[in-house]
Design a protein around this motif. Structure first.
Motif, short mmCIF file in Angstrom:
data_model
loop_
_atom_site.label_atom_id
_atom_site.label_comp_id
_atom_site.label_asym_id
_atom_site.label_seq_id
_atom_site.Cartn_x
_atom_site.Cartn_y
_atom_site.Cartn_z
N ASP A 1 -18.39 42.92 -19.57
CA ASP A 1 -19.64 42.66 -20.30
C ASP A 1 -20.43 41.62 -19.52
O ASP A 1 -20.11 40.43 -19.54
CB ASP A 1 -19.33 42.15 -21.70
CG ASP A 1 -20.56 42.09 -22.59
OD1 ASP A 1 -21.70 42.10 -22.06
OD2 ASP A 1 -20.40 42.00 -23.82
N ILE A 2 -21.50 42.05 -18.86
CA ILE A 2 -22.24 41.14 -17.99
C ILE A 2 -23.40 40.44 -18.70
O ILE A 2 -24.23 39.82 -18.05
CB ILE A 2 -22.76 41.85 -16.72
CG1 ILE A 2 -23.80 42.93 -17.06
CG2 ILE A 2 -21.60 42.47 -15.94
CD1 ILE A 2 -24.51 43.49 -15.83
N PRO B 1 -29.23 23.85 -19.07
CA PRO B 1 -29.04 25.22 -18.63
C PRO B 1 -28.53 25.27 -17.19
O PRO B 1 -28.63 24.28 -16.44
CB PRO B 1 -30.44 25.83 -18.74
CG PRO B 1 -31.37 24.66 -18.64
CD PRO B 1 -30.65 23.50 -19.25
N THR B 2 -28.01 26.42 -16.78
CA THR B 2 -27.35 26.56 -15.48
C THR B 2 -28.38 26.87 -14.40
O THR B 2 -28.54 28.02 -13.98
CB THR B 2 -26.27 27.64 -15.55
OG1 THR B 2 -25.46 27.45 -16.71
CG2 THR B 2 -25.37 27.59 -14.32
N LEU C 1 -20.27 33.40 -14.18
CA LEU C 1 -21.42 32.69 -14.73
C LEU C 1 -22.68 33.05 -13.95
O LEU C 1 -22.71 32.94 -12.73
CB LEU C 1 -21.18 31.17 -14.65
CG LEU C 1 -19.93 30.64 -15.34
CD1 LEU C 1 -19.71 29.17 -14.99
CD2 LEU C 1 -20.02 30.83 -16.85
N TRP C 2 -23.70 33.49 -14.68
CA TRP C 2 -25.01 33.72 -14.06
C TRP C 2 -25.65 32.39 -13.66
O TRP C 2 -25.46 31.38 -14.35
CB TRP C 2 -25.95 34.41 -15.04
CG TRP C 2 -25.70 35.85 -15.35
CD1 TRP C 2 -24.98 36.35 -16.38
CD2 TRP C 2 -26.24 36.97 -14.65
NE1 TRP C 2 -25.00 37.72 -16.37
CE2 TRP C 2 -25.77 38.13 -15.32
CE3 TRP C 2 -27.05 37.13 -13.54
CZ2 TRP C 2 -26.10 39.43 -14.90
CZ3 TRP C 2 -27.38 38.43 -13.11
CH2 TRP C 2 -26.90 39.54 -13.79
N TYR D 1 -16.30 38.76 -18.74
CA TYR D 1 -17.69 38.63 -19.17
C TYR D 1 -18.44 37.75 -18.18
O TYR D 1 -17.84 36.99 -17.42
CB TYR D 1 -17.80 38.06 -20.59
CG TYR D 1 -17.22 36.67 -20.76
CD1 TYR D 1 -18.01 35.53 -20.59
CD2 TYR D 1 -15.89 36.48 -21.10
CE1 TYR D 1 -17.49 34.25 -20.75
CE2 TYR D 1 -15.36 35.22 -21.27
CZ TYR D 1 -16.15 34.11 -21.10
OH TYR D 1 -15.62 32.85 -21.25
N VAL D 2 -19.76 37.88 -18.19
CA VAL D 2 -20.62 37.04 -17.37
C VAL D 2 -21.60 36.36 -18.31
O VAL D 2 -22.39 37.00 -18.99
CB VAL D 2 -21.35 37.85 -16.29
CG1 VAL D 2 -22.05 36.90 -15.31
CG2 VAL D 2 -20.39 38.76 -15.53
N ASP D 3 -21.50 35.02 -18.36
CA ASP D 3 -22.26 34.22 -19.32
C ASP D 3 -23.64 33.90 -18.77
O ASP D 3 -23.79 33.49 -17.62
CB ASP D 3 -21.49 32.94 -19.61
CG ASP D 3 -22.19 32.07 -20.63
OD1 ASP D 3 -22.50 32.58 -21.71
OD2 ASP D 3 -22.43 30.89 -20.33
#
Length: 463
Positions: free
Chosen positions: A61-62, A102-103, A126-127, A92-94
């Motif tokens: 789940d991206i 924020p990242t 992680l995005w 998953y990709v958060d």
């Protein structure tokens, strides 16, 4: 002497990328090492009897939103990943936007990773984020292991100084040039800000603040216009694009046409656009608010046709929770948007795709596992059942289901629009790198074994 296996899964029907076949799976050190008609005679430490079950690649789940660091009242890695484990999602990709901060640079990526470390039941990546003024930070994020970057073409919402912001045209252009140089994909929330903000302001000025007033303020035209503009910038820069949560057949067709030109672009849709429609928005209210909004039943039918024709590359949850009090607003425009449904993604697609429409299981799993892993470079270890891949597996009973009740949910706030949905299938067991993280009879395994999957061109590492 034949080397012993750690685990053998025997008697099940394995869903491979091109077919289904009754096969045994041998696992050693968390990796699939053998797939054969029978391995039961091989020595192993553990034998899983899967008679009558289908064995699927764990869902990748991206598109999930876990809201750490900094937002303790929101969904976090522990509860969010618990729901994913119960739903057959093994990686998953958060997304980079929900969290304080924020990242958007390497230091913030480290904070996000530290928040997840030891707190995830399944593996994760992680995005990185593209926002105004951070183009120079993209390379540092890439070096930190992000597999891709996310930007918003409309306002993402939120309050405070340290929030994720919309990328204006100059930011998009500069960011796309840099990501093309680095060789990374840019994921886009594609809605035209001018259209949606003007229509929203007009509706509220006229006192129209209900569910359909909100939905009609974010028309398909706004999605299509943003998609077209992003593709124009991608032609100029050579940047690879991924369009998240596309809700309309018209936008899918625009993207499909550019693929024929040879552009590097993919399209994602979400279960809620395939299962729910505008009438559900009226009936269910705040738990069904999202952006882009749910569409009409006719639009939904056309989106399913796109799935059946192979025009949709992948399906992701866009699990986007919030504290319950943010769903309690009289003005529907002010309700926090986001659907919490990741625990149900796999079962929904089995129900609506396989059981109801007869879509072949390999085709469904290509959209849920293979294609997402490939798009973000996680396919070196994730996304399929094959030798030398991680033993990320889901055992499913396709012939036994249950009605989803609120107490079945493991996410923090349990605000799913799918409560009351009658499923025909059941997730029996979920394994990550050969270790069980969820069993139907036992529930969630307490140990949190999820690891950070760091992407670098040509491979992935774990940390």
């Amino acid at each position: 002497m034949t080397q012993a296996l750690d685990c053998i899964i025997t008697g099940g029907t394995v869903v491979l990328p091109d077919r289904t076949e009754k096969l045994d799976i041998g696992i050693r050190d968390g990796i699939i090492v053998e797939i054969a008609p029978s391995l039961k005679e091989r020595p192993s430490s553990r034998l899983i009897q899967a008679d009558g079950l289908h064995i699927l690649a764990g869902v990748v789940d991206i598109h999930v939103h876990f809201n750490e660091p900094g937002l303790d009242a929101w969904e976090g890695f522990a509860t969010g990943s618990a729901a994913l484990a119960a739903g057959g999602i093994t990686t998953y990709v958060d997304m980079p936007l929900n969290g304080v901060p924020p990242t958007t640079n390497a230091e913030r990526l480290m904070l996000k990773q530290q928040a997840a470390d030891g707190n995830s039941h399944v593996d994760y990546a992680l995005w990185g984020g593209l926002v105004e003024g951070n183009t120079a930070e993209l390379e540092g994020l890439a070096q930190g292991g992000v597999p891709g970057f996310k930007a918003f073409m409309s306002e993402p919402g939120g309050d405070g100084e340290e929030i994720f912001t919309r990328a204006d045209d100059q930011t998009l252009l500069d960011g796309m040039k840099e990501l093309a140089r680095l060789g990374y994909v840019l994921a886009l929330h594609a809605e035209d800000e001018q259209i949606v903000s003007e229509l929203a302001a007009q509706a509220q000025a006229e006192g129209r603040t209900g569910e359909l007033d909100y939905a009609h303020s974010r028309p398909i035209a706004a999605e299509v216009k943003a998609v077209q503009h992003a593709l124009h910038l991608a032609r100029k820069t050579g940047c690879a694009l991924h369009f998240v949560h596309i809700s309309s057949r018209e936008a899918v067709d625009v993207i499909t046409a550019t693929k024929a030109e040879g552009m590097n672009v993919t399209v994602e849709t979400c279960p809620h656009y395939l299962v729910l429609n505008e009438q559900d928005l009226v009936d269910k209210g705040v738990v069904a608010k999202c952006a882009p909004p749910l569409r009409s039943a006719d639009e939904q039918a056309q989106l399913w046709q796109a799935v059946e024709l192979g025009l949709i590359d992948m399906i992701a949850s866009d699990h986007s929770p919030c504290p319950p009090d943010m769903k309690q607003q009289a003005n529907f425009f002010n309700v926090w948007g986001g659907i919490s449904g990741a625990q149900s993604t796999l079962l929904l697609m089995l129900e609506e795709g396989f059981h109801r429409r007869g879509i072949a299981l390999p085709k469904l799993m290509n959209m849920l596992s293979v294609a997402p892993a490939e798009r973000l470079g996680l396919h070196y270890r994730k996304g399929r059942i094959a030798a030398r891949y991680d033993a990320d597996l889901v055992l499913v009973d396709l012939n036994r289901g249950a009605v989803l009740e609120q107490e079945h949910l493991l996410d923090k706030h349990r605000q799913s629009p799918y409560i009351g949905y009658d499923f025909s299938s059941t997730v029996v067991e979920t394994l990550v790198r050969g270790q069980s993280v969820y069993r139907e009879q036992d529930g969630l395994i307490p140990e949190k074994i999820g690891q950070f999957v760091a992407y670098q061109p040509g491979g992935v590492t774990y940390g």
